[in-house]
Design an enzyme around this catalytic site. Structure first.
Site, PDB file in Angstrom:
ATOM      1  N   CYS A  39       0.660  -1.386   0.205  1.00  0.00           N
ATOM      2  CA  CYS A  39       0.056   0.134  -0.008  1.00  0.00           C
ATOM      3  C   CYS A  39       1.306   1.523  -0.062  1.00  0.00           C
ATOM      4  O   CYS A  39       0.688   1.967  -0.607  1.00  0.00           O
ATOM      5  CB  CYS A  39      -1.154   0.057   1.585  1.00  0.00           C
ATOM      6  SG  CYS A  39      -1.912   1.097   1.739  1.00  0.00           S
ATOM      7  N   CYS A  61      -6.765  -4.076   6.861  1.00  0.00           N
ATOM      8  CA  CYS A  61      -7.738  -3.345   7.565  1.00  0.00           C
ATOM      9  C   CYS A  61      -9.145  -3.848   5.921  1.00  0.00           C
ATOM     10  O   CYS A  61      -9.952  -4.278   6.709  1.00  0.00           O
ATOM     11  CB  CYS A  61      -7.536  -2.008   6.424  1.00  0.00           C
ATOM     12  SG  CYS A  61      -7.088  -2.070   4.749  1.00  0.00           S
TER      13      CYS A  61
END
Length: 365
Positions: free
Chosen positions: A101, A201
């Site tokens: 990410c 997440c």
């Protein structure tokens, strides 16, 4: 400078944005919407990417007194992070989605959009330090470990290039987390005591194996010992990682009665090999897809490497041969899986990183 403050909704990014304002920068807060379906991500005040975080980030921006926007990057996140996570586990590797990410979203897509909109760079709440030095071709921005080694995040930033580092601002690298929380409280930021996040997440309940099973379906295969004898069975090799001990559900106990660990995952046949802990030891790594914070090392480099996000440093010698990075460990490491990142350090400075493709094992005496 005109800066985009990447505001996750947590305490660190809020204080980083506030410090950037205090330093005289023109700051605009941005929260990244990463889920195509927000209900599929975890909820609650977990500190990163939860449903409530956009509201926390907006309130923090209001207190700081900066403009605030939400950028939809759900397509980029799904393509570059979620799909990559699935593909890596399917191939028998163990990826780090947070590192991915940072590489593809927070310091590539965000920075690219920020520059296109006329901003000079991005400020984040990562715990790392940037030091400017003189290199052979001029000024170099070095990435260093944070002062608070317990919160240091240089490992997940080891994918950043010189161009990205030159446009990055990390205001928290010189302080421990306790002082950052105290400062947030003094500033009146409601996130001062918000807990940190430690889970992935996009897996709402933290059950990685269950999430992968839902995406990939059952893919049964054998669990064998080092002789090839079948000692159990599984519903999907993607549920395992090198070094795993718990959840193996072995039908045949080891002859010596000792615990067994996952030693190897063969994704084509779905075979998972288990054995004693000492057979997890490795002393050589071959890395691919290197990313260098500046220039790659020339000749053998005596250094240290970090092989997990919160792992120890290991003394090593690194040799670079084009796009292949060979790492010889001075002392064996255990439980190292292909797909993880090997981040190379020279003192506190990050040299670069590579994705672990292969390891060589040393059987401890």
């Amino acid at each position: 400078m005109r800066l985009i403050a990447a505001m996750s909704g947590g305490v660190d990014s809020a204080v980083a944005a506030a410090r950037a304002v205090d330093a005289g920068h023109d700051v605009t807060g941005v929260h990244l919407a990463l889920s195509r379906n927000p209900k599929s991500y975890r909820s609650g005040a977990r500190g990163c990417c939860s449903i409530e975080d956009a509201g926390d980030a907006r309130r923090a921006a209001d207190v700081i007194g900066i403009p605030f926007f939400v950028w939809d990057m759900s397509d980029e996140f799904a393509d570059e992070v979620v799909d990559d996570f699935i593909a890596e586990y399917t191939a028998g590797r163990t990826p780090n989605p947070c590192l991915r990410c940072n590489e593809k979203i927070k310091f590539a897509a965000v920075l690219e959009r920020a520059v296109a909109l006329g901003f000079d760079g991005v400020v984040t709440g990562h715990y790392a330090r940037l030091v400017t030095s003189e290199g052979t071709a001029g000024e170099v921005v070095e990435l260093h470990r944070a002062v608070d080694h317990g919160k240091d995040q240089s490992y997940v930033l080891g994918v950043l290039t010189q161009d990205q580092l030159a446009r990055s601002v990390f205001p928290l690298g010189d302080d421990p987390k306790t002082l950052v929380r105290e400062e947030a409280a003094r500033r009146g930021l409601q996130v001062a005591n918000k807990p940190d996040s430690h889970d992935i997440c996009f897996i709402a309940d933290g059950d990685n194996a269950g999430w992968l099973a839902d995406k990939l379906g059952p893919r049964p295969g054998p669990i064998v010992d080092e002789t090839g004898a079948e000692v159990g069975a599984h519903d999907g090799a993607y549920a395992f990682t090198i070094g795993q001990r718990k959840g193996l559900r072995l039908g045949v106990p080891a002859a010596d009665g000792k615990p067994r660990f996952v030693l190897d995952i063969e994704p084509v046949s779905g075979t998972v090999t288990v054995g004693p802990r000492e057979h997890l030891a490795i002393d050589a790594i071959e890395g691919i897809k290197p990313l260098w914070c500046d220039e790659p090392p020339v000749g053998p480099l005596a250094c240290t490497v970090q092989l997990r996000a919160h792992g120890d440093e290991h003394r090593a010698t690194v040799t670079v041969d084009g796009d292949v990075v060979r790492v010889e460990l001075a002392d064996p490491a255990t439980g190292i899986a292909p797909g993880q990142a090997c981040v190379i350090y020279e003192g506190t400075r990050v040299v670069g990183s590579a994705t672990i493709a292969r390891t060589s094992r040393s059987v401890a005496a």
